[in-house]
Design a protein around this motif. Structure first.
Motif, short mmCIF file in Angstrom:
data_model
loop_
_atom_site.label_atom_id
_atom_site.label_comp_id
_atom_site.label_asym_id
_atom_site.label_seq_id
_atom_site.Cartn_x
_atom_site.Cartn_y
_atom_site.Cartn_z
N VAL A 235 -24.71 32.68 -2.88
CA VAL A 235 -24.08 31.54 -2.21
C VAL A 235 -22.56 31.61 -2.39
N PRO A 236 -21.77 31.23 -1.37
CA PRO A 236 -20.31 31.18 -1.54
C PRO A 236 -19.94 30.25 -2.70
N ARG A 237 -18.85 30.57 -3.38
CA ARG A 237 -18.46 29.83 -4.58
C ARG A 237 -17.26 28.92 -4.32
N ASN A 238 -17.17 27.89 -5.18
CA ASN A 238 -15.99 27.00 -5.20
C ASN A 238 -15.64 26.47 -3.81
N VAL A 239 -16.62 25.87 -3.17
CA VAL A 239 -16.39 25.30 -1.84
C VAL A 239 -15.59 24.00 -1.99
N THR A 240 -14.49 23.89 -1.27
CA THR A 240 -13.64 22.71 -1.31
C THR A 240 -13.42 22.20 0.11
N VAL A 241 -13.60 20.88 0.31
CA VAL A 241 -13.43 20.28 1.63
C VAL A 241 -12.48 19.10 1.51
N LEU A 242 -11.46 19.05 2.38
CA LEU A 242 -10.48 17.98 2.38
C LEU A 242 -10.28 17.46 3.80
N LEU A 243 -9.77 16.22 3.90
CA LEU A 243 -9.39 15.65 5.18
C LEU A 243 -7.88 15.56 5.24
N GLU A 244 -7.32 16.07 6.33
CA GLU A 244 -5.88 16.00 6.54
C GLU A 244 -5.65 15.40 7.92
N LYS A 245 -5.37 14.08 7.93
CA LYS A 245 -5.25 13.33 9.18
C LYS A 245 -6.55 13.46 9.98
N ARG A 312 -26.12 44.52 7.16
CA ARG A 312 -26.59 43.15 6.95
C ARG A 312 -27.69 43.07 5.92
N GLY A 313 -27.68 41.98 5.15
CA GLY A 313 -28.76 41.68 4.23
C GLY A 313 -29.46 40.42 4.67
N PHE A 314 -29.98 39.66 3.73
CA PHE A 314 -30.58 38.37 4.01
C PHE A 314 -29.54 37.28 3.77
N TRP A 315 -29.52 36.27 4.64
CA TRP A 315 -28.58 35.17 4.45
C TRP A 315 -28.81 34.50 3.10
N SER A 316 -27.74 34.07 2.49
CA SER A 316 -27.83 33.35 1.22
C SER A 316 -28.44 31.97 1.46
N ASP A 317 -28.78 31.29 0.37
CA ASP A 317 -29.16 29.89 0.49
C ASP A 317 -27.93 29.09 0.91
N TRP A 318 -28.16 27.88 1.43
CA TRP A 318 -27.05 27.01 1.76
C TRP A 318 -26.42 26.47 0.48
N SER A 319 -25.14 26.27 0.50
CA SER A 319 -24.45 25.66 -0.64
C SER A 319 -24.87 24.20 -0.75
N GLU A 320 -24.53 23.59 -1.88
CA GLU A 320 -24.84 22.18 -2.06
C GLU A 320 -24.10 21.33 -1.02
N ILE A 321 -24.71 20.22 -0.65
CA ILE A 321 -24.14 19.38 0.39
C ILE A 321 -22.86 18.69 -0.11
N ILE A 322 -21.82 18.72 0.70
CA ILE A 322 -20.57 18.01 0.43
C ILE A 322 -20.38 16.98 1.53
N TYR A 323 -20.04 15.75 1.14
CA TYR A 323 -19.83 14.67 2.10
C TYR A 323 -18.34 14.36 2.20
N VAL A 324 -17.89 14.14 3.42
CA VAL A 324 -16.49 13.75 3.65
C VAL A 324 -16.45 12.67 4.72
N GLY A 325 -15.39 11.87 4.70
CA GLY A 325 -15.20 10.83 5.69
C GLY A 325 -16.04 9.60 5.40
N GLN A 326 -15.88 8.58 6.25
CA GLN A 326 -16.66 7.36 6.10
C GLN A 326 -16.87 6.74 7.47
N ASN A 327 -18.03 6.12 7.66
CA ASN A 327 -18.33 5.44 8.91
C ASN A 327 -17.68 4.06 8.89
#
Length: 374
Positions: A235-245, A312-327
């Motif tokens: 799985v990809p490591r150190n996933v970071t998600v931000l909102l910019e405007k 190509r190999g086999f796809w990795s598992d999905w990373s853990e879910i990250i939530y951003v934004g608000q309704n």
């Protein structure tokens, strides 16, 4: 006219040279090689060996050999050596031809073919395993694990016991960790640590499964796997998600692997929790920018695989879910409902306090005396 005569003279001179060589070449016999043997030198490995014919004239000739593999995988090549090694599955046998190739200037002369074969190993029909599949995985300590699964042959007796071996380069190891089916037959094998080199590309892993039974001879089975083609990518490591405007920014590091980051590509799974819309975007870099609806809340996951240039190999598992934004609309409704609930509770509490105070006052105050009492 002079140039035409010059061309004719050159052609005549060339024809005389060819005619002078042809009788000489025609008088040379080409003999096939001798002592052609096929030897199984390792799991799924055959050594082809032969010797030059002692009656073959040497002189100024160049001697090479044509080799033709007939089965299990057709292949043709030539070599100046008197031996050759081929790695192929041998459960259906192996057969090959070899002949002498004599080269002199532009002339090529060939001998008859010499043939040898290795018969298929013994075993009852439909007793070998089926649906063999294997997966490798690079651990945090940079070792490689191996997990294989299979199904018993339809003709295999219920008491059949299967045994798995893997070969990588010249190292061979038998499985010690099996998982059994309901009939107590081995159908899975795990190697937590192997001799597979994670830094190699396109090396072959040989899997050999044989078996035993009291009621039938179990036919062995072999299969070759490219080590990168069966790797379950991390799985990809150190996933970071931000909102910019109005933009969503995501960055991450490549999976645990000796391969450089250029050897990976990614899938970015984005779900709008407000509208329910989903999309999967393919990305070849380690960062991503996307314009989004800032009034919505999103869930984000990322997974990785080898780029096509790195096999190509086999796809990795999905990373853990990250939530951003608000309704924002949903949040307003929530605040309104919360305010109504709080105000209602306060009203009921105030009424209860008033009622209780009135009752207490009535109990403590004595009634006025009756005028009819003396």
């Amino acid at each position: 006219m002079a140039s035409t005569m010059r061309v004719c003279l050159i052609l005549l001179w060339t024809m005389n040279l060819v005619q002078a060589d042809v009788p000489q070449a025609a008088g040379v016999q080409v003999f096939p090689p001798v002592n052609f043997t096929l030897t199984v030198s390792a799991l799924a490995q055959v050594l082809l060996h032969w010797k030059p014919n002692p009656d073959q004239e040497q002189k100024n000739y160049t001697i090479r050999y044509d080799v033709k593999i007939l089965s299990p995988v057709p292949e043709e090549y030539d070599t100046k050596k008197t031996h050759s090694i081929r790695t192929v599955a041998l459960h259906n046998g192996f057969s090959a031809h070899v002949r002498t190739l004599l080269l002199h200037n532009d002339l090529q002369m060939r001998s008859d073919w010499v043939m040898e074969k290795i018969p298929p190993p013994p075993g009852a029909p439909e007793t070998s395993v089926t649906n063999l599949s294997c997966v490798t995985h690079i651990t945090i300590s940079s070792t490689v694990s191996l997990h294989c699964t299979w199904l018993p042959g339809q003709g295999a007796p219920e008491d059949t016991k299967y045994f798995l071996f893997y070969r990588y380069e010249m190292y061979t190891e038998e499985c010690q960790d099996y998982i059994k089916d309901k009939r107590n037959r081995n159908t899975e094998c795990r190697f937590s640590v192997t001799h597979i080199d994670p830094e190699e590309i396109d090396n072959l892993i040989v899997i050999h499964i044989n078996g035993s039974s009291k009621y039938a001879a179990i036919k062995p089975f072999q299969q070759l796997f490219n080590q990168n083609a069966i790797e379950k990518v991390n799985v990809p490591r150190n996933v970071t998600v931000l909102l910019e405007k109005n933009d969503l920014l995501a960055t991450w590091e490549k999976p645990i692997s000796p391969f450089p980051k250029e050897c990976f590509e990614y899938e970015f799974y984005l779900r709008n929790l407000k509208s329910g819309n989903k999309q999967i975007l393919k990305i070849s870099s380690n960062d991503f920018r996307l314009r989004i609806d800032v009034t919505s809340r999103y869930s984000i996951q990322i997974r990785a695989n080898h780029h096509i240039c790195c096999m190509r190999g086999f796809w990795s598992d999905w990373s853990e879910i990250i939530y951003v934004g608000q309704n924002k609309l949903e949040n307003s409704v929530v605040w309104i409902l919360t305010a109504l609930c709080v105000s209602t509770c306060c009203t009921f509490l105030l009424v209860a306090i008033i009622c209780k105070t009135s009752c207490l006052r009535a109990a403590l105050t004595p009634p006025p005396p009756s005028p009819y009492c003396k």
